[in-house]
Design a protein around this motif. Structure first.
Motif, PDB file in Angstrom:
ATOM      1  N   PRO A  50      52.326  44.879  38.513  1.00  7.71           N
ATOM      2  CA  PRO A  50      52.791  43.700  37.789  1.00  7.71           C
ATOM      3  C   PRO A  50      51.665  42.688  37.579  1.00  7.71           C
ATOM      4  CG  PRO A  50      54.289  44.236  39.581  1.00  7.71           C
ATOM      5  CD  PRO A  50      53.055  45.078  39.754  1.00  7.71           C
ATOM      6  N   THR A  51      51.727  42.002  36.446  1.00 10.74           N
ATOM      7  CA  THR A  51      50.694  41.021  36.101  1.00 10.74           C
ATOM      8  C   THR A  51      50.817  39.750  36.923  1.00 10.74           C
ATOM      9  OG1 THR A  51      50.577  41.881  33.858  1.00 10.74           O
ATOM     10  CG2 THR A  51      49.727  39.664  34.198  1.00 10.74           C
ATOM     11  N   GLU A  52      52.032  39.235  37.080  1.00 12.28           N
ATOM     12  CA  GLU A  52      52.205  37.934  37.727  1.00 12.28           C
ATOM     13  C   GLU A  52      52.595  38.050  39.198  1.00 12.28           C
ATOM     14  OE1 GLU A  52      54.491  35.095  35.550  1.00 12.28           O
ATOM     15  OE2 GLU A  52      53.032  35.083  33.919  1.00 12.28           O
ATOM     16  N   GLN A  53      52.267  36.980  39.939  1.00 16.15           N
ATOM     17  CA  GLN A  53      52.466  36.945  41.390  1.00 16.15           C
ATOM     18  C   GLN A  53      53.916  37.136  41.817  1.00 16.15           C
ATOM     19  OE1 GLN A  53      50.747  37.133  43.947  1.00 16.15           O
ATOM     20  NE2 GLN A  53      48.724  36.357  43.533  1.00 16.15           N
ATOM     21  N   LYS A 172      60.637  34.666  34.966  1.00 18.32           N
ATOM     22  CA  LYS A 172      59.617  35.393  35.729  1.00 18.32           C
ATOM     23  C   LYS A 172      59.121  36.542  34.861  1.00 18.32           C
ATOM     24  CE  LYS A 172      60.881  33.205  39.575  1.00 18.32           C
ATOM     25  NZ  LYS A 172      60.273  31.952  39.902  1.00 18.32           N
ATOM     26  N   PHE A 173      57.817  36.615  34.658  1.00 16.76           N
ATOM     27  CA  PHE A 173      57.239  37.683  33.842  1.00 16.76           C
ATOM     28  C   PHE A 173      57.088  38.929  34.700  1.00 16.76           C
ATOM     29  CE2 PHE A 173      53.540  39.872  31.881  1.00 16.76           C
ATOM     30  CZ  PHE A 173      54.122  40.127  30.649  1.00 16.76           C
ATOM     31  N   VAL A 174      57.714  40.036  34.281  1.00 21.78           N
ATOM     32  CA  VAL A 174      57.679  41.274  35.059  1.00 21.78           C
ATOM     33  C   VAL A 174      56.810  42.347  34.400  1.00 21.78           C
ATOM     34  CG1 VAL A 174      59.887  40.888  36.206  1.00 21.78           C
ATOM     35  CG2 VAL A 174      59.834  42.101  34.022  1.00 21.78           C
ATOM     36  N   GLY A 175      56.134  42.013  33.319  1.00 19.02           N
ATOM     37  CA  GLY A 175      55.259  42.966  32.639  1.00 19.02           C
ATOM     38  C   GLY A 175      54.056  43.320  33.494  1.00 19.02           C
TER      39      GLY A 175
END
Length: 185
Positions: A50-53, A172-175
């Motif tokens: 995943p890109t984001e924390q 929340k970004f899950v990409g």
């Protein structure tokens, strides 16, 4: 609330139209398509990063992934194939099920360190569940897209990387990036 409902319907309609347009191209003869692209099915295993924390905290830095591909169409005049894929990504409190349609291109005679390579663009619907503070812990269907690049190690074995850009799950970004190895048959 109504806006989210309407945009969800719009995303689903757009995805279905995209699937229909690519499928409507018809299945062409495979004689000019690279040997690797003539295989109708593929399976792959890999790691989703995943890109984001927040997504990494929910699932981890590396999340197990498995995916199956089916070649929907072959376009020898464009050196491309249409591929429909169904995957499963999961670890701890993050689960993503991507259902994607990708147009994959190959440049005849091109290679990467002596091996043929490919690249492509796709769209998809992603079923996502993420258990994390600030989320409602429900299954949601999100719209997204992807880019992919890969190298054919043999006519049946390949490695590739995909970047999935998925709309947000409760802000929340899950990409993220999917690295995998697979086989065609």
């Amino acid at each position: 609330m109504l806006t989210a409902h309407v945009s969800g319907k719009w995303a689903a309609m757009t995805t279905l139209c995209g699937f229909a347009l690519i499928a409507a191209g018809g299945t062409a003869h495979a004689q000019a398509v690279d040997e690797s692209a003539r295989k109708s099915f593929a399976v792959r295993i890999g790691s989703y990063i995943p890109t984001e924390q927040d997504a990494r905290r929910a699932g981890g830095t590396h999340n197990f992934s498995v995916e199956a591909d089916w070649t929907l169409q072959r376009l020898p005049e464009r050196s491309s194939v249409g591929v429909i894929s169904l995957g499963f990504i999961e670890r701890e409190k993050l689960r993503i099920i991507p259902f994607t349609l990708t147009q994959v291109f190959r440049d005849p005679g091109s290679n990467f360190f002596g091996k043929p390579y490919y690249y492509g663009l796709g769209i998809g619907l992603y079923t996502v569940r993420m258990q994390f503070p600030g989320t409602d812990d429900r299954i949601k269907h999100l719209f997204g897209g992807l880019v992919t690049v890969g190298v054919d190690l043999t006519p049946t074995i390949f490695i590739d990387a995909k970047y999935h850009y998925i709309s947000k799950y409760d802000n929340k970004f899950v990409g993220g990036t999917l690295l995998s190895v697979g086989t065609r048959f």
